[in-house]
Design a protein around this motif. Structure first.
Motif, PDB file in Angstrom:
ATOM      1  N   PHE A 245       0.943  -1.079  -0.176  1.00  0.00           N
ATOM      2  CA  PHE A 245       0.147  -0.017   0.212  1.00  0.00           C
ATOM      3  C   PHE A 245       1.035   1.268   0.246  1.00  0.00           C
ATOM      4  N   TRP A 246       1.832   1.372   0.976  1.00  0.00           N
ATOM      5  CA  TRP A 246       2.757   2.422   0.839  1.00  0.00           C
ATOM      6  C   TRP A 246       3.356   2.637  -0.411  1.00  0.00           C
ATOM      7  N   MET A 262       8.151  11.316   2.879  1.00  0.00           N
ATOM      8  CA  MET A 262       7.403  10.328   3.451  1.00  0.00           C
ATOM      9  C   MET A 262       8.142   9.808   4.766  1.00  0.00           C
ATOM     10  N   LEU A 263       7.605  10.002   5.944  1.00  0.00           N
ATOM     11  CA  LEU A 263       8.355   9.713   7.253  1.00  0.00           C
ATOM     12  C   LEU A 263       7.492   8.474   7.864  1.00  0.00           C
ATOM     13  N   ALA A 264       8.031   7.524   8.170  1.00  0.00           N
ATOM     14  CA  ALA A 264       7.223   6.246   8.849  1.00  0.00           C
ATOM     15  C   ALA A 264       7.652   6.344  10.129  1.00  0.00           C
ATOM     16  N   GLU A 265       6.497   6.148  10.971  1.00  0.00           N
ATOM     17  CA  GLU A 265       6.343   5.860  12.489  1.00  0.00           C
ATOM     18  C   GLU A 265       6.876   4.577  12.376  1.00  0.00           C
ATOM     19  N   ALA A 266       8.040   4.142  12.439  1.00  0.00           N
ATOM     20  CA  ALA A 266       8.402   2.691  12.560  1.00  0.00           C
ATOM     21  C   ALA A 266       9.918   2.776  12.549  1.00  0.00           C
ATOM     22  N   VAL A 271      12.998  -2.677   4.172  1.00  0.00           N
ATOM     23  CA  VAL A 271      11.466  -3.054   3.441  1.00  0.00           C
ATOM     24  C   VAL A 271      10.696  -1.553   3.200  1.00  0.00           C
ATOM     25  N   LEU A 272      10.555  -0.944   4.395  1.00  0.00           N
ATOM     26  CA  LEU A 272       9.871   0.441   4.120  1.00  0.00           C
ATOM     27  C   LEU A 272      10.834   1.546   3.320  1.00  0.00           C
ATOM     28  N   ALA A 276       9.166   3.477  -0.363  1.00  0.00           N
ATOM     29  CA  ALA A 276       8.004   4.248  -0.086  1.00  0.00           C
ATOM     30  C   ALA A 276       8.497   5.320   1.041  1.00  0.00           C
ATOM     31  N   PHE A 277       9.437   4.942   1.546  1.00  0.00           N
ATOM     32  CA  PHE A 277       9.725   6.155   2.840  1.00  0.00           C
ATOM     33  C   PHE A 277      11.198   6.716   2.739  1.00  0.00           C
TER      34      PHE A 277
END
Length: 496
Positions: A245-246, A262-266, A271-272, A276-277
């Protein structure tokens, strides 16, 4: 692949028939022509018509939007998390807008707005509820003002040189969201009942096996980029949502604006960050930074200062000492860091990646801000840490060595428990950090800076901040005494 080729043949046939007819195209032909233009490859478990908006299982590798790129403005990003509700007594966009000039003087150049959407009343926690219980992804919380008020804030922020990103909640919605009644199949269910994620009972868990929901979610994100000009997203609980999805969301968003953040809360995640991020949370550095107050040796700090394999080339960590979750549930910067805050704040600016400052950090606010109730920050006319933050922002933005994607990092101290020094270089530019991360004096401590001539651009002696540029030399650090939490930031240019 066979299905993809068949799809292309169908597209060609429809186009030919349409050309021979009265010239009117039906909607299905338009959708399939769009699919052809984007050249997605369908997997067998994806519905027709969902590929463009809902999922990215694979894309032709010559697609320019697919190539990972890092917008140049991210290299010098100084991120500030804005809690609109608590920022002012009014708790509105308009009231916060009055603080833009002050934040600009503090050196902030990027604003992250916590969720601005209407908050559900059903199953609400507390009086005002959680920002993360979203009723409508295309509307603003009336407590904050109108959509025009938001548009005015965006214009004012952009005019002053800020970038603005929104907090996006893709894992779940509030119980009053229209999707609950209109599209029950867009949610996870147990025995026919929609369920909440974890113990977040004020929210309903979305079902990412439904590609129609995915498509609509991405359209909602596109709205804020296309219509409001937002510069990206901080994505809440990013690891709770499929990376497919991301990837699709980022592809569609970069089709509109290739310069988004794009900043991920992770935590760091290869992989992210593969596509995507741009950035993930440096959770490990946060945990180790808190332990400095207890006298931890610096060796544990330096282990979490390099991106490593968890970040693909071009991505980087987001370095933080505080945020809304930590502040409300784990304590303030005063409780967590005490006198270690100044050298650790400097560390967060100089560590590979980008730094984050949370609402009230510049104030040195010794109060855990309420999450579900009104709890206005009490501001002083001269926030305690604003001068230090401004000085650090200047160093960050004026030295290429501190670019977010630059991974050069060299530890300069040897076998030291509490004196910590490292350098970062890019081209002719080098920035050096030397600090006593201990609550006692250090005497006769030695550091080889690796440069004969340096310039001190920031010095904090444990009490006083000095930003006057001063020439120093390597010999000045051969045997030196340091007060508790004293630190230097030095620059050196390659000798011609």
């Amino acid at each position: 692949m066979k299905r993809f080729l068949a799809l292309l043949l169908v597209v060609g046939l429809i186009a030919a028939l349409a050309a021979c007819s009265s010239g009117k195209k039906d909607e299905k032909a338009e959708k399939k022509e769009e699919t052809k233009a984007n050249e997605y490859t369908m997997s067998d478990n994806v519905k027709e018509g969902s590929v463009i908006d809902g999922v990215m299982t694979d894309i032709q590798r010559d697609d320019p939007i697919l190539k990972r790129t890092t917008p140049s403005w991210l290299e010098t990003c100084v991120l500030y998390e804005v809690n609109i509700r608590q920022y002012t007594e009014e708790g509105t966009f308009a009231a916060f807008e009055k603080h833009l000039d002050r934040l600009k003087e503090t050196g902030i150049n990027t604003l992250w707005l916590m969720p601005i959407h209407p908050i559900s009343k059903t199953n609400r926690k507390g009086t005002l509820g959680s920002y993360y219980s979203v009723t409508d992804y295309k509307a603003v919380n009336p407590e904050f003002g109108t959509i025009e008020d938001f548009r005015h804030l965006m214009t004012a922020a952009h005019d002053k040189g800020f970038k603005v990103i929104l907090d996006w909640v893709a894992n779940h919605t509030g119980w009053d969201n229209a999707w609950i009644t209109e599209h029950k199949d867009w949610y996870k269910t147990d025995n026919g009942k929609i369920v909440s994620p974890y113990n977040w009972t004020d929210t309903a868990q979305l079902n990412y096996n439904n590609f129609d929901m995915r498509a609509e979610m991405i359209k909602c994100m596109q709205y804020w980029v296309e219509e409001m000009g937002v510069d990206g997203f901080r994505c809440d609980h990013a690891s709770g949502v499929p990376v497919t999805f991301w990837n699709a969301a980022t592809y569609k968003l970069k089709s509109v604006n290739s310069e988004i953040l794009m900043l991920a809360e992770a935590g760091g995640n290869a992989v992210l960050t593969q596509y995507a991020f741009d950035s993930c949370y440096n959770d490990a550095l946060y945990g180790q930074s808190k332990s400095v107050k207890g006298g931890v040796a610096v060796s544990t700090i330096q282990q979490n200062m390099q991106p490593g394999d968890l970040y693909v080339e071009g991505s980087f960590p987001m370095n933080y000492l505080d945020n809304h979750d930590k502040n409300s549930y784990e304590g303030t910067i005063v409780e967590n860091y005490g006198k270690t805050y100044e050298p650790l704040l400097a560390l967060s600016f100089l560590t590979p990646g980008m730094p984050l400052i949370y609402t009230s950090n510049e104030e040195g606010y010794d109060h855990m801000i309420e999450f579900f109730e009104k709890d206005t920050v009490k501001w002083d006319d001269k926030p305690k840490y604003a001068p230090l933050m401004a000085a650090l922002s200047k160093v960050k933005t004026e030295n290429a060595a501190l670019n977010a994607t630059n991974r050069d990092f060299k530890v300069l101290t040897k076998d030291e428990d509490y004196l910590f020094s490292f350098s970062r270089s890019k081209g002719d530019n080098t920035v050096i950090y030397v600090a006593n991360l201990y609550d006692k004096d250090l005497n006769d401590a030695a550091v080889d800076l690796g440069a004969d001539s340096v310039k001190c651009v920031l010095h904090y002696d444990g009490t006083t901040l000095d930003t006057a540029e001063t020439k120093m030399s390597n010999s000045d650090f051969a045997k030196k005494s340091y007060k508790p939490y004293e630190f230097y930031i030095l620059t050196a240019d390659a000798e011609k």
